[in-house]
Design an enzyme around this catalytic site. Structure first.
Site, PDB file in Angstrom:
ATOM      1  N   HIS A  67      43.926  13.916 -25.466  1.00 53.45           N
ATOM      2  CA  HIS A  67      43.340  13.405 -24.217  1.00 53.45           C
ATOM      3  C   HIS A  67      44.336  12.506 -23.490  1.00 53.45           C
ATOM      4  CE1 HIS A  67      40.476  12.274 -21.288  1.00 53.45           C
ATOM      5  NE2 HIS A  67      40.501  11.012 -21.656  1.00 53.45           N
ATOM      6  N   GLN A  89      38.046   8.274 -27.605  1.00 51.20           N
ATOM      7  CA  GLN A  89      37.684   6.879 -27.913  1.00 51.20           C
ATOM      8  C   GLN A  89      38.992   6.164 -28.288  1.00 51.20           C
ATOM      9  OE1 GLN A  89      34.349   5.787 -27.879  1.00 51.20           O
ATOM     10  NE2 GLN A  89      34.957   3.696 -28.319  1.00 51.20           N
ATOM     11  N   LYS A 138      36.457  10.821 -10.149  1.00 46.89           N
ATOM     12  CA  LYS A 138      35.273  10.862 -11.022  1.00 46.89           C
ATOM     13  C   LYS A 138      34.894   9.477 -11.530  1.00 46.89           C
ATOM     14  CE  LYS A 138      35.372  12.296 -15.490  1.00 46.89           C
ATOM     15  NZ  LYS A 138      35.553  13.247 -16.578  1.00 46.89           N
ATOM     16  N   ASP A 176      24.512  17.673 -52.463  1.00 43.43           N
ATOM     17  CA  ASP A 176      24.355  16.341 -51.852  1.00 43.43           C
ATOM     18  C   ASP A 176      25.001  16.252 -50.468  1.00 43.43           C
ATOM     19  OD1 ASP A 176      27.011  16.411 -52.461  1.00 43.43           O
ATOM     20  OD2 ASP A 176      27.020  14.641 -53.758  1.00 43.43           O
ATOM     21  N   ASP A 206      39.307  14.943 -12.133  1.00 45.21           N
ATOM     22  CA  ASP A 206      39.653  13.524 -11.988  1.00 45.21           C
ATOM     23  C   ASP A 206      41.176  13.417 -11.916  1.00 45.21           C
ATOM     24  OD1 ASP A 206      40.679  13.524 -14.670  1.00 45.21           O
ATOM     25  OD2 ASP A 206      38.661  13.141 -15.426  1.00 45.21           O
ATOM     26  N   GLU A 248      28.247  16.843 -49.750  1.00 42.42           N
ATOM     27  CA  GLU A 248      29.708  16.663 -49.759  1.00 42.42           C
ATOM     28  C   GLU A 248      30.412  17.999 -49.643  1.00 42.42           C
ATOM     29  OE1 GLU A 248      30.947  14.320 -53.103  1.00 42.42           O
ATOM     30  OE2 GLU A 248      30.121  12.472 -52.260  1.00 42.42           O
TER      31      GLU A 248
HETATM   32  C1  R5P Z   1      37.731  12.968 -19.387  1.00 45.22           C
HETATM   33  O1  R5P Z   1      38.528  12.243 -18.816  1.00 45.22           O
HETATM   34  C2  R5P Z   1      38.066  14.355 -19.784  1.00 45.22           C
HETATM   35  O2  R5P Z   1      39.277  14.780 -19.238  1.00 45.22           O
HETATM   36  C3  R5P Z   1      36.974  15.340 -19.418  1.00 45.22           C
HETATM   37  O3  R5P Z   1      36.865  15.385 -18.013  1.00 45.22           O
HETATM   38  C4  R5P Z   1      35.664  14.962 -19.979  1.00 45.22           C
HETATM   39  O4  R5P Z   1      35.783  14.487 -21.279  1.00 45.22           O
HETATM   40  C5  R5P Z   1      34.694  16.125 -19.923  1.00 45.22           C
HETATM   41  O5  R5P Z   1      33.503  15.719 -20.511  1.00 45.22           O
HETATM   42  P1  R5P Z   1      32.110  16.337 -20.097  1.00 45.22           P
HETATM   43  O6  R5P Z   1      32.241  17.833 -20.172  1.00 45.22           O
HETATM   44  O7  R5P Z   1      31.170  15.777 -21.119  1.00 45.22           O
HETATM   45  O8  R5P Z   1      31.791  15.855 -18.723  1.00 45.22           O
END
Ligand code: R5P
Length: 282
Positions: free
Chosen positions: A121, A89, A183, A33, A159, A35
């Site tokens: 992150h 998220q 970015k 199923d 970024d 799982e």
């Molecule tokens: C975002 O702030 C992260 O540090 C990465 O730059 C980002 O998640 C990379 O995602 P992707 O490869 O989908 O552009």
């Protein structure tokens, strides 16, 4: 005893070797199923160190099962999450969304005494756990696979948020400058645009450094801008080489020289292990 998740077996084995602790046998099964069942048929010792990246929804379930499977046999359960899925998220980007990182952290907290997460992150994700939290920094290891002969190296973050990570890789490499792009991401389409930095790049080798390469959009956009300015070689260094979908094609078409990552997600690009950094903080 080190208890590996199915997606973290190499890292768990390296960690067991680094700590001189036994590696638990584990068995993974999927029922008709759909799982899952993760078994730890033998356990010895007093401390269980569950090592499992949560890079898919199944992997989340597996982690919770591994914690539960050892709970009655260990005096202490420590959970190492080499790559924490849903970590990006970490707030509501649009009305009605969950804070998925918080939901995951709460569930994981119920089955462990402490948690270690490799390069989350945002370090603030630690506040979502109800138990002691340690952020492990594996970024210094990313300098190891880089060529020794980088020409006037520039360690560039795609970024501003990754500037510290780029500086860490530069410091570990022992030479070069740092800078960052600006970015913007359209959260409806997923499209990424980057505004190049003013740093001179002509003829220089550039190391683009970030916590994760997921779809590869951020890095491929950055590489294209660099090649427009007659850069030397462009290397990508990331802690988590997720490289989902067509990310490798995007990076190759953009002209990347090589991609180096750690084994927090086990990929061909996992050139170095995060195990020494984890062992130090356990
Ligand atoms: C975002 O702030 C992260 O540090 C990465 O730059 C980002 O998640 C990379 O995602 P992707 O490869 O989908 O552009």
């Amino acid at each position: 005893m080190i208890v590996p998740g199915s997606g973290s077996q190499s890292l768990a084995a390296s960690l067991a070797a680094a700590l001189d602790e036994p590696l638990a046998p584990v068995e993974f099964e999927r029922f008709a199923d759909g799982e899952l069942l993760a078994r730890v048929p033998e356990f010895e010792g007093s401390r269980a160190v569950v090592v499992a990246s949560t890079d898919s929804s199944d992997a989340h379930v597996e982690l919770l099962q591994l914690q539960d499977a050892v709970a009655d046999r260990a005096d202490e359960v420590v959970t190492v999450i080499p790559y924490m899925g849903y970590g990006r998220q970490d707030r509501r980007f649009r009305e009605g969304e969950p804070v998925s990182a918080r939901a995951m952290a709460r569930a994981i907290s119920t089955g462990t005494d402490r948690v270690l997460v490799v390069n989350p992150h945002e370090p603030d994700v630690g506040e979502f756990f109800d138990i002691p939290f340690t952020a492990v920094d594996a970024a210094p290891q990313l300098a190891t696979p880089l060529p020794d002969d980088l020409q006037e190296p520039l360690f560039l973050a795609p970024d501003a948020g990754a500037t510290g990570l780029a500086a860490t890789v530069r410091d570990s490499y022992g030479a070069g400058e740092t800078d960052h792009f600006v970015k913007e991401r359209d959260y409806d389409t997923g499209d990424v645009t980057v505004e190049p930095s003013d740093a001179p790049v002509e003829g220089r080798d550039v190391v683009l450094a970030d916590d994760i390469v997921a779809t590869g959009s951020t890095m491929s956009e950055s590489i294209v801008h660099l090649h427009d300015r007659d850069v030397g070689r462009v290397f990508v260094a990331c802690v988590h080489p997720m490289l989902a979908g067509n990310a490798r094609t995007k990076l190759a078409r953009a002209g990347v020289a090589a991609v180096y990552g750690t084994d927090t997600v086990e990929r061909p690009e996992s050139a170095v292990s995060a195990a020494p950094a984890v062992a130090e903080r356990l």
